[in-house]
Design an enzyme around this catalytic site. Structure first.
Site, PDB file in Angstrom:
ATOM      1  N   TRP A 140       0.829  -1.210   0.000  1.00  0.00           N
ATOM      2  CA  TRP A 140       0.000   0.000   0.000  1.00  0.00           C
ATOM      3  C   TRP A 140       0.856   1.249   0.000  1.00  0.00           C
ATOM      4  CZ3 TRP A 140      -4.348  -0.597  -2.086  1.00  0.00           C
ATOM      5  CH2 TRP A 140      -5.048  -1.790  -1.943  1.00  0.00           C
ATOM      6  N   ASP A 157      -2.141   6.393   6.379  1.00  0.00           N
ATOM      7  CA  ASP A 157      -3.165   5.546   5.754  1.00  0.00           C
ATOM      8  C   ASP A 157      -3.544   4.464   6.774  1.00  0.00           C
ATOM      9  OD1 ASP A 157      -4.679   3.710   4.404  1.00  0.00           O
ATOM     10  OD2 ASP A 157      -3.217   3.316   2.815  1.00  0.00           O
ATOM     11  N   LYS A 183     -12.730  -2.248   6.087  1.00  0.00           N
ATOM     12  CA  LYS A 183     -12.013  -3.148   6.985  1.00  0.00           C
ATOM     13  C   LYS A 183     -12.526  -3.026   8.416  1.00  0.00           C
ATOM     14  CE  LYS A 183      -8.826  -3.186   3.453  1.00  0.00           C
ATOM     15  NZ  LYS A 183      -7.926  -2.373   2.669  1.00  0.00           N
TER      16      LYS A 183
HETATM   17  C1  LIG Z   1      -7.430  -1.826   1.609  1.00  0.00           C
HETATM   18  C2  LIG Z   1      -6.380  -0.787   1.721  1.00  0.00           C
HETATM   19  C3  LIG Z   1      -6.285   0.283   0.806  1.00  0.00           C
HETATM   20  C4  LIG Z   1      -7.187   0.396  -0.392  1.00  0.00           C
HETATM   21  O1  LIG Z   1      -8.407   0.889  -0.038  1.00  0.00           O
HETATM   22  P1  LIG Z   1      -9.527   1.201  -1.152  1.00  0.00           P
HETATM   23  O2  LIG Z   1     -10.608   1.727  -0.279  1.00  0.00           O
HETATM   24  O3  LIG Z   1      -9.856  -0.092  -1.816  1.00  0.00           O
HETATM   25  O4  LIG Z   1      -8.982   2.202  -2.102  1.00  0.00           O
HETATM   26  C5  LIG Z   1      -5.313   1.233   1.006  1.00  0.00           C
HETATM   27  N1  LIG Z   1      -4.459   1.157   2.040  1.00  0.00           N
HETATM   28  C6  LIG Z   1      -4.512   0.145   2.939  1.00  0.00           C
HETATM   29  C7  LIG Z   1      -3.530   0.101   4.066  1.00  0.00           C
HETATM   30  C8  LIG Z   1      -5.463  -0.857   2.805  1.00  0.00           C
HETATM   31  O5  LIG Z   1      -5.503  -1.863   3.685  1.00  0.00           O
END
Ligand SMILES: *Cc1c(COP(=O)(O)O)cnc(C)c1O
Length: 360
Positions: free
Chosen positions: A102, A172, A196
């Site tokens: 990511w 993030d 999540k």
């Molecule tokens: C799942 C995830 C993403 C992607 O998220 P989207 O909502 O599908 O764009 C980005 N960063 C992390 C750490 C993730 O676990």
């Protein structure tokens, strides 16, 4: 009805209590004669749902008053572009930490808008560790420093929050938000896709310090501009209304679990059970440095990868599903977000022990 224990990395399980509440209100929310999905986002009823969700999130995360909370669309991935477009503020360089898949995506997107200084990369370890802040090659004049506190794919979690001083810290938190208390005031901005630990896919939450808002580049699209969303209470256009409502139900569920302190205790216990089982066996292994192991995503490899298919089949007979590891890591991955009941982890550990006895 038999509910499975779903170990998916995302979209992930939601609390059963939340789904029951949504079910009960599906056709008629609170005597309104409408489903929340059918409500105008500018109507009195929906505005109250939206405001209550924000207030509950502010309460559980103890978000200081000088932070905006935005309820957006586009996933965390849209934020990879929105961050440089809004936060460069006339500077031409930003610091990024590369700890996994990511981080790399965030870096690739930022590269379109500025010069990216990778302050630390753990790619040489196949992303199985985090290096101490003192070893990072930071630029004191960077527009911001971006990192990924929990890398969902390799299962690596930072054991510390970087102390970046005057350089705004951007995180993030897609796969770790709401998993334990954090000090929001240490961050310039926190963002997370909802699927999540917050609610259904389609909602993205941004928590941003007010002084960082209002400096977007001229070319920044309105839909990525924090100032435009902030000054319109996230209703510049139609927000993801139903996902926002469900997130609100999840926030109330967290409050009932004793807030983030209560949730953190359960999460620590769940993760410890699983890692202890892995470490106690000669058959399962996890390659991540012990102090950087994720409490949310637990990858593990079987002693013989030819047994992967059999493992998944036997797990499924006990209602344990979506355990297949990411293709870049192999083996298995158990994502154990807030909504995974402790019994789900207990059942998995039992199954792993039995499987090892039979095949190990
Ligand atoms: C799942 C995830 C993403 C992607 O998220 P989207 O909502 O599908 O764009 C980005 N960063 C992390 C750490 C993730 O676990």
């Amino acid at each position: 009805m038999t509910r499975k224990y779903n170990f998916s990395a995302g979209p992930a399980m939601l609390p059963l209590e939340v789904l029951e509440q949504a079910k009960a209100a599906m056709l008629d929310w609170n005597g309104s004669g409408m489903s929340v999905m059918e409500m105008s986002h500018r109507g009195k009823e929906y505005m109250s749902i939206a405001a209550e969700a924000e207030a509950d999130l502010r309460e559980i995360m103890a978000i200081p008053d000088n932070y905006k909370v935005l309820f957006l669309q586009g996933g965390a991935s849209s934020q990879f572009a929105a961050i440089p477009l809004n936060l460069l503020r006339g500077k031409d360089s930003a610091d990024y930490v590369n700890t996994g898949a990511w981080s790399k995506k965030a870096i690739a997107e930022a590269n379109r808008y500025c010069s990216v200084n990778v302050v630390s990369s753990t790619e040489d370890t196949k992303f199985t560790t985090v290096r101490p802040y003192e070893s990072w090659d930071t630029n004191p004049d960077a527009a911001y420093l971006h990192y990924t506190p929990n890398e969902t794919i390799a299962g690596v979690e930072f054991p510390f929050i970087p102390e970046t001083g005057d350089v705004p810290l951007i995180a993030d938190m897609s796969s770790s938000i709401l998993s334990r208390p954090i000090d929001v005031s240490k961050f310039g901005m926190i963002y997370a896709g909802a699927q999540k630990n917050i609610g259904p896919a389609g909602l993205t939450i941004v928590i941003i310090r007010e002084d960082l808002v209002g400096h977007a580049m001229d070319v920044c699209p309105a839909m990525l501009n924090y100032d435009i969303h902030g000054s319109n209470d996230s209703m510049y256009n139609t927000p993801p209304t139903y996902a926002w409502y469900l997130a609100g139900l999840v926030f109330k569920w967290i409050k009932e679990k004793g807030g983030l302190e209560g949730i953190a205790e359960i999460n620590a216990r769940k993760a410890a059970k699983l890692y202890d089982a892995i470490d106690a066996s000669d058959f399962y292994s996890n390659p991540v440095d012990k102090d950087c192991r994720s409490k949310m995503n637990v990858p593990f490899i079987l002693g013989n990868s030819e047994l992967d298919g059999t493992f998944l089949e036997e797990a499924a007979t006990r209602g344990l599903v979506t355990l297949k590891g990411h293709r870049s890591v192999g083996g298995m991955r158990a994502s154990i977000y807030n909504a995974m009941p402790e019994e789900g982890v207990d059942t998995l550990v039992e199954m792993m022990t039995d499987f090892e006895k039979k095949y190990g």
